[in-house]
Structure formats: C-alpha cells, structure tokens
Scaffold this active site. Sequence first.
Site, PDB file in Angstrom:
ATOM      1  N   GLU A 278       0.839  -1.203   0.000  1.00 28.64           N
ATOM      2  CA  GLU A 278       0.000   0.000   0.000  1.00 28.64           C
ATOM      3  C   GLU A 278       0.873   1.251   0.000  1.00 28.64           C
ATOM      4  OE1 GLU A 278      -2.977   0.364   3.085  1.00 28.64           O
ATOM      5  OE2 GLU A 278      -4.068   1.843   1.878  1.00 28.64           O
TER       6      GLU A 278
ATOM      7  N   GLU B 129       2.586   8.417   7.239  1.00 27.00           N
ATOM      8  CA  GLU B 129       2.389   7.021   7.640  1.00 27.00           C
ATOM      9  C   GLU B 129       3.519   6.088   7.195  1.00 27.00           C
ATOM     10  OE1 GLU B 129      -1.754   5.717   7.481  1.00 27.00           O
ATOM     11  OE2 GLU B 129      -2.375   7.789   7.226  1.00 27.00           O
TER      12      GLU B 129
ATOM     13  N   THR C  60      -7.399   5.887  -2.541  1.00 29.51           N
ATOM     14  CA  THR C  60      -7.756   7.248  -2.971  1.00 29.51           C
ATOM     15  C   THR C  60      -7.463   8.291  -1.895  1.00 29.51           C
ATOM     16  OG1 THR C  60     -10.059   6.937  -2.247  1.00 29.51           O
ATOM     17  CG2 THR C  60      -9.560   6.447  -4.562  1.00 29.51           C
ATOM     18  N   PHE C  61      -7.615   7.910  -0.621  1.00 30.14           N
ATOM     19  CA  PHE C  61      -7.321   8.844   0.477  1.00 30.14           C
ATOM     20  C   PHE C  61      -5.856   9.271   0.439  1.00 30.14           C
ATOM     21  CE2 PHE C  61      -5.341   9.075   4.696  1.00 30.14           C
ATOM     22  CZ  PHE C  61      -5.960  10.197   5.219  1.00 30.14           C
TER      23      PHE C  61
ATOM     24  N   HIS D  89      -8.092   0.556  -2.487  1.00 33.83           N
ATOM     25  CA  HIS D  89      -8.888   1.096  -1.383  1.00 33.83           C
ATOM     26  C   HIS D  89      -9.587   2.369  -1.822  1.00 33.83           C
ATOM     27  CE1 HIS D  89      -6.930  -0.662   2.513  1.00 33.83           C
ATOM     28  NE2 HIS D  89      -7.879  -1.431   2.031  1.00 33.83           N
TER      29      HIS D  89
ATOM     30  N   GLU E 193     -12.849   1.773   2.692  1.00 32.30           N
ATOM     31  CA  GLU E 193     -12.164   1.897   3.972  1.00 32.30           C
ATOM     32  C   GLU E 193     -12.604   3.214   4.606  1.00 32.30           C
ATOM     33  OE1 GLU E 193      -7.698   0.852   5.249  1.00 32.30           O
ATOM     34  OE2 GLU E 193      -7.827   2.470   3.798  1.00 32.30           O
TER      35      GLU E 193
HETATM   36 MN    MN Z   1      -5.917   2.116   2.779  1.00 27.48          MN
END
Ligand code: MN
Length: 295
Positions: A147, A153, A181-182, A206, A241
């Site tokens: 990811e 993060e 997309t976030f 996601h 999500e």
């Molecule tokens: Mn995610």
Amino acid sequence: MRRLGIHSFVWTAGQTIEGLEMALDRSAEQGYELVELANLRAEDFDLDRIGRRAQDLGLGLTMTMGLAPEADVSSADEAVAAHGRRELDVAIKAARDVGAVSLGGIIYSAHQKYTTMPTEDQWQRSIAAVGNAAGTAGDCGVRLVLEIVNRFETNLLNTTAQGLKFLDALGDDSVQLHLDTFHMNIEETNPEGAIRMAGDRLGYFHVGENNRGYLGDGVIDFAGIFDALLDIGYDGDVVYESFSSAVVDEKLARACAIWRDTWTESAPLAGHAKQFLELKYDEAKRRRQNLQTPS
Ligand code: MN
C-alpha cells in the site's frame, strides 16, 4: 472490478470473534462480496471459525496490516528488522489459515510518522524483506500487495512512481501495488494518472474519502478514479475503507490519526458506500460505452 468489499473496522474494533462475525454478517446483509480483515493472530482468534463463517455467507476475505515501529523490516536495527520479518511470516500464515487471498497494507516499513529521511540502505532492507515474504506468500497461496500511503504514515513509498520503482528493483511479479484514494489525494499530483501508470501492476484498491468518512462528501474525484480503473482493465478488488473513532481500535487510531468521529452509525455508512460505488462504477461504464464506435 472483481468484488466490492468493506473493511471490518467499519463495523467493529475487531477485539472479539463475535465482533468479527457480526462484521461478516452485516457486510453480507448489505450485499458486499468481500470483507477486509486486520491482521489476526492465530493465538487470539479461531481463524478456521472466521473463515468458515465467511464461506457460509459467500464472502471473500483479504487481510491488511501495518508493521509496528518495533517490527520495522526496513530498520537498521537488525533485531527490529528480524522481528518485522517474523511478523510478516505470521501474518501471511494467518491470511492463509483464515482463507484470505491477499495481504496488503504497510508491509515494507513501519506504519508510523518517520522523523528520519529515507535512506538507500533502508530501501534495500525493505526490498530484501518483501522479497523474502513474497516467497512465503507464494507457498501459502497469498498475494502480497504494497500500500502506497501518505508521508505521515511511512517515509518509503508515498507515490505510485516510487512503488513501481520498488517493484522493478524487487523483480517479483507476484507482488503488486495497493493504491488508496485517500492517500493518493495527499501525494499524487494526478491520482487518475497514477492509476493508469500502475496499470497491470495494480493489485488491490482502497476507496476512501479525503476525510475518511462518507464517500462523496469530500473532494475525491470518483468519476475520474473509476474512468482510470476501467481504462487499465482493473479486475481486482475494490474495498471501502472508513475509520471513525466511533469504532476503530486504538492502535490503528493512533497510527492513522483518527482523532474524531466522521460518523457514528456503521450500517447507514456501509449502505451508502455500496450504493455510491456501484453508481460511480456504472456511470463510468456508460461513459466508456459512449466513447466506443457504434456497431
Ligand atoms: Mn488504505
């Protein structure tokens, strides 16, 4: 799009098997085809029982995780890196045992805000660890997907371009990218272009709004996202999500900075997301048909 899924954390903090079973039941009731589970440990959960419940409900399963700082496979501290490699091993086997087809998330570094610059050595250690894990995953029939997440993060893979460079260096086609997309909204100058660039190396997707709440309330251009997914012929899973401090577990809340409620009721959120995603997908398919030469 193969299957439309939802993260179990929409329903439960995942501390008990009853909570997880409820999440499976509710997801199936809402018409989802897939549930994404957080990394479950065999000593804490009866993985067979969860896998059977999903099977009885006709639900597919996937798993995602973020490595803890003390299990960072990219760490220069060999004890920490070795701990991380063991954690990946355990997670891959748990994924196999529960019947999850893929393991995604932040499995190439810790899931944390780094306070150091990424280094070439860190990059190499990460590649070696993922390569090693890919071997185990292959033996277990589990696909690894990495990811790409925002700068707060991880310090290693923040953009699709970096992810593709990582895959090139890895040289193992069984490992693919996991886009979200976030995160793309924060890091990519052109999220749709990033999806097209990932092409057939996109293995998991996601969907999340820019505040991680209700889809459509924020700034993400889902029309453009679905146009791009159709353009590359994406046939993998699309998973909704959303995190709110109403449900999410404390460890993940801290890592993802979930400090407030973006929603309080799970069922309306999940129902809305499914309708929203099906609508956006259908609209994109019609736009595409309109571009084709009439027969
Ligand atoms: Mn995610």
